[in-house]
Design a protein around this motif. Structure first.
Motif, PDB file in Angstrom:
ATOM      1  N   LYS A   3      11.751   0.141   7.899  1.00  0.00           N
ATOM      2  CA  LYS A   3      10.303   0.122   7.670  1.00  0.00           C
ATOM      3  C   LYS A   3       9.788   1.435   7.092  1.00  0.00           C
ATOM      4  CE  LYS A   3       8.460  -3.125  11.056  1.00  0.00           C
ATOM      5  NZ  LYS A   3       7.664  -3.228  12.290  1.00  0.00           N
ATOM      6  N   VAL A   4      10.349   2.536   7.527  1.00  0.00           N
ATOM      7  CA  VAL A   4       9.830   3.829   7.112  1.00  0.00           C
ATOM      8  C   VAL A   4      10.444   4.291   5.796  1.00  0.00           C
ATOM      9  CG1 VAL A   4       9.562   6.253   7.764  1.00  0.00           C
ATOM     10  CG2 VAL A   4       9.349   4.467   9.500  1.00  0.00           C
ATOM     11  N   GLY A   5      11.753   4.403   5.759  1.00  0.00           N
ATOM     12  CA  GLY A   5      12.421   4.955   4.584  1.00  0.00           C
ATOM     13  C   GLY A   5      12.715   3.954   3.492  1.00  0.00           C
ATOM     14  N   GLY A   6      12.736   2.664   3.827  1.00  0.00           N
ATOM     15  CA  GLY A   6      13.026   1.647   2.831  1.00  0.00           C
ATOM     16  C   GLY A   6      14.499   1.433   2.553  1.00  0.00           C
ATOM     17  N   ASP A   7      15.372   2.173   3.243  1.00  0.00           N
ATOM     18  CA  ASP A   7      16.806   2.017   3.024  1.00  0.00           C
ATOM     19  C   ASP A   7      17.272   0.635   3.476  1.00  0.00           C
ATOM     20  OD1 ASP A   7      16.978   4.671   2.161  1.00  0.00           O
ATOM     21  OD2 ASP A   7      17.325   5.406   4.202  1.00  0.00           O
ATOM     22  N   GLU A  53       0.830  -1.204   0.000  1.00  0.00           N
ATOM     23  CA  GLU A  53       0.000   0.000   0.000  1.00  0.00           C
ATOM     24  C   GLU A  53       0.862   1.251   0.000  1.00  0.00           C
ATOM     25  OE1 GLU A  53      -2.786  -0.327   3.240  1.00  0.00           O
ATOM     26  OE2 GLU A  53      -3.868  -1.965   2.275  1.00  0.00           O
ATOM     27  N   ALA A  54       2.066   1.158   0.554  1.00  0.00           N
ATOM     28  CA  ALA A  54       3.013   2.271   0.519  1.00  0.00           C
ATOM     29  C   ALA A  54       3.848   2.157  -0.751  1.00  0.00           C
ATOM     30  CB  ALA A  54       3.928   2.235   1.747  1.00  0.00           C
ATOM     31  N   PRO A  55       4.204   3.274  -1.368  1.00  0.00           N
ATOM     32  CA  PRO A  55       4.989   3.212  -2.599  1.00  0.00           C
ATOM     33  C   PRO A  55       6.401   2.674  -2.365  1.00  0.00           C
ATOM     34  CG  PRO A  55       4.746   5.487  -1.850  1.00  0.00           C
ATOM     35  CD  PRO A  55       3.904   4.637  -0.951  1.00  0.00           C
ATOM     36  N   GLY A  56       6.967   2.059  -3.412  1.00  0.00           N
ATOM     37  CA  GLY A  56       8.350   1.625  -3.371  1.00  0.00           C
ATOM     38  C   GLY A  56       8.596   0.281  -2.731  1.00  0.00           C
ATOM     39  N   ARG A  57       7.565  -0.525  -2.550  1.00  0.00           N
ATOM     40  CA  ARG A  57       7.766  -1.828  -1.910  1.00  0.00           C
ATOM     41  C   ARG A  57       7.337  -2.989  -2.806  1.00  0.00           C
ATOM     42  NH1 ARG A  57       5.788   0.357   3.629  1.00  0.00           N
ATOM     43  NH2 ARG A  57       7.752   1.095   4.477  1.00  0.00           N
TER      44      ARG A  57
END
Length: 150
Positions: free
Chosen positions: A126-130, A94-98
């Motif tokens: 979890k937040v930034g995806g780094d 649901e969040a972009p980039g995953r």
């Protein structure tokens, strides 16, 4: 330590703490999960994860959650465990980039992920995806995660 030895330690710690240990998944349940992951996300379930599912179909201990083959909020497993691979990957997407990874589980801060082909295991914020940490294989990632939770 092997992944099997590491999961045995976590299961023993769960039992000592009075936590619910999920029973292992059978071959049909794992095959159904693999087919659903392929169909919906184009993702392959790594064999090391299938081996874990055969031992315990999902795990929640000391801040580490590894998703099960099929539980959902509507049809949870023992002890109310509902975090299944398909349902949780829908939620994370649901969040972009995953959508370029398969999420296998999570810690308090990170997602446990593999590439869609089942390789390149890593921890991602979890937040930034780094990318926080990478592993040579899924078994090494599981040993590291289990060592941190026991």
């Amino acid at each position: 330590m092997t992944p099997d030895e590491a999961v045995a330690r976590v299961i023993a710690a769960q039992r000592s703490a009075g936590e619910t240990v999920q029973p292992g998944a059978d071959a049909d349940r794992i095959a159904t999960a693999r087919a659903a992951l392929r169909a919906e996300f184009g993702a392959e379930l790594p064999e090391a994860c299938a081996a874990l599912l055969r031992r315990c179909d999902g795990l929640d201990h000391d801040g580490l959650v590894l998703y099960g083959s099929a539980p959902t909020r509507a049809a949870p497993g023992p002890g109310g465990f509902w975090q299944g691979l398909v349902e949780m990957n829908r939620l994370w997407r649901e969040a972009p980039g995953r959508d370029d990874v398969l999420v296998l589980g999570e810690t308090d801060l990170d997602l446990v992920v593999v590439a869609l082909d089942g390789g390149s295991p890593a921890l991602r914020d979890k937040v930034g995806g780094d990318v926080v940490e990478t592993f040579p294989d899924v078994g090494s990632a599981l040993v590291r995660l289990f060592s941190a939770s026991t």
